[in-house]
Design an enzyme around this catalytic site. Sequence first.
Site, PDB file in Angstrom:
ATOM      1  N   LYS A 106       1.277  -1.103  -0.028  1.00 18.32           N
ATOM      2  CA  LYS A 106       0.269  -0.047  -0.295  1.00 18.32           C
ATOM      3  C   LYS A 106       0.842   1.640   0.167  1.00 18.32           C
ATOM      4  O   LYS A 106       2.178   1.125   0.296  1.00 18.32           O
ATOM      5  CB  LYS A 106      -0.982   0.067   1.615  1.00 18.32           C
ATOM      6  CG  LYS A 106      -1.773   1.014   1.378  1.00 18.32           C
ATOM      7  CD  LYS A 106      -3.440   0.434   0.556  1.00 18.32           C
ATOM      8  CE  LYS A 106      -5.223   1.286   0.533  1.00 18.32           C
ATOM      9  NZ  LYS A 106      -5.431   0.135  -0.440  1.00 18.32           N
TER      10      LYS A 106
HETATM   11  N1  GLU Z   1      -6.669   0.164  -3.272  1.00 16.73           N
HETATM   12  C1  GLU Z   1      -8.109  -1.037  -3.401  1.00 16.73           C
HETATM   13  C2  GLU Z   1      -8.557  -1.836  -2.139  1.00 16.73           C
HETATM   14  O1  GLU Z   1      -7.935  -1.162  -1.281  1.00 16.73           O
HETATM   15  C3  GLU Z   1      -7.363  -1.782  -4.616  1.00 16.73           C
HETATM   16  C4  GLU Z   1      -6.107  -2.683  -4.753  1.00 16.73           C
HETATM   17  C5  GLU Z   1      -5.715  -2.584  -5.886  1.00 16.73           C
HETATM   18  O2  GLU Z   1      -6.876  -2.956  -7.102  1.00 16.73           O
HETATM   19  O3  GLU Z   1      -4.202  -3.458  -6.098  1.00 16.73           O
HETATM   20  O4  GLU Z   1      -8.426  -2.934  -2.399  1.00 16.73           O
END
Ligand code: GLU
Length: 417
Positions: A106
């Site tokens: 993240k």
């Molecule tokens: N931000 C989204 C989540 O929290 C998608 C993450 C992604 O597609 O890599 O799942």
Amino acid sequence: MAAHGTIFGAMLEEFDVAARILSLEPGIWKILTTPKRQIIVSCPIQMDDGRIEVFTGYRVQYNITLGPGKGGIRYHPDVSLDEVSALAAWMTWKCAVAHVPFGGAKGGVICDPNKMSRRELEALTRRYVAEIIDAIGPEKDVPAPDVNTNAQVMAWVMDTYSMHVGHTTTSVVTGKPVELGGSLGRREATGRGVMIATRESAAHLGLDMKRATVAVQGFGNVGSISAQLIAQLGSKIVAIADWKGGVYNAKGLDIEKLLEYAPAHEHSVAGFPGGDPISNEDLFKMEVDFLIPAALENQITMKNAPGIRAKAVIEGANGPTTPEAHEHLHKRGVFVVPDILANSGGVTASYFEWVQDRYGYFWTESEVNDRLEAKMVQAFNAVSGMAKKYNIDMRTAAYVVAIDRVATVTRMRGMYA
Ligand code: GLU
């Protein structure tokens, strides 16, 4: 390791319950509760008025045992290393539950995008990507949108990386515009997944979606599309609240009209003429079948959990429920579908996008949606099957599924040194 009481601490509390059920050995336990890599960068940007501002950014690769790190980039004033680490851990478990070959990562930058111009946002995005450039790549770590980032931001991520390596590399990031390697259906995928999780929960609980009532917190990408697709199943979306205000209509809100209203009103539902105002607190007290928190973490706490009268909570957001509040809801018989299952449609479609980019061959929207449907239903059944097997709640069951998958591969791969 972060102390309990933090967001990362909340993740650890959830992890521990499931790890005990699995009798996880202490060595694997240690590996799976420690972030693999945490990067902190400073991003100096010249603002439009000529002044220089320095923004702090993070990228955490929590665990990359199953494949490249995967997870969004968040722009928000409250971003912290604790939050990004917890979100990276949740991505690890989410990818494992969704059964896609990714680890968890993240990113986040402390900033308030609502107060920044488009040029400033582009400059910040490019500088942030330049600062973490060695850590990302199609085989290393693949970012995506999250809170306050969108397809345009992903286009800048892709372009900055491509300029750096000297050739166009679409598969470095997902959630891109469809014109430059994005996937049809990706933008709607998290909301579509939430709709599928809600529909499957209804079947599980013996509820009829055509008669169901729903309250949604948040009207961003996840909340708005979830509301739209659930309304299309015939359910009534009776209340929506967001950062600015809320709206209530016992007959069901007109979601199509709200989708036109919000972008013209600071991306908020506040003041929508097709209903009465409702506060965030009152939304949580509503007697509905489904309550869908689709905003930020720590929204359902012991302050408001005792007042929740929904039959089920479907977590569109990441980490919306504290561990104590979750236990309270579970004891009262509220069916909670955890974030790492309920909102996994987004990363599942991100996986499809990454596959299409690497293949150089693109699917139709119905191919994407059909595959997403199959993956979501498989994940839901794996988790509800595990919940039944051990007589545990859905969150613990999702962690059991995820930890078991990551631990199995960790054992197979063995220790490098
Ligand atoms: N931000 C989204 C989540 O929290 C998608 C993450 C992604 O597609 O890599 O799942």
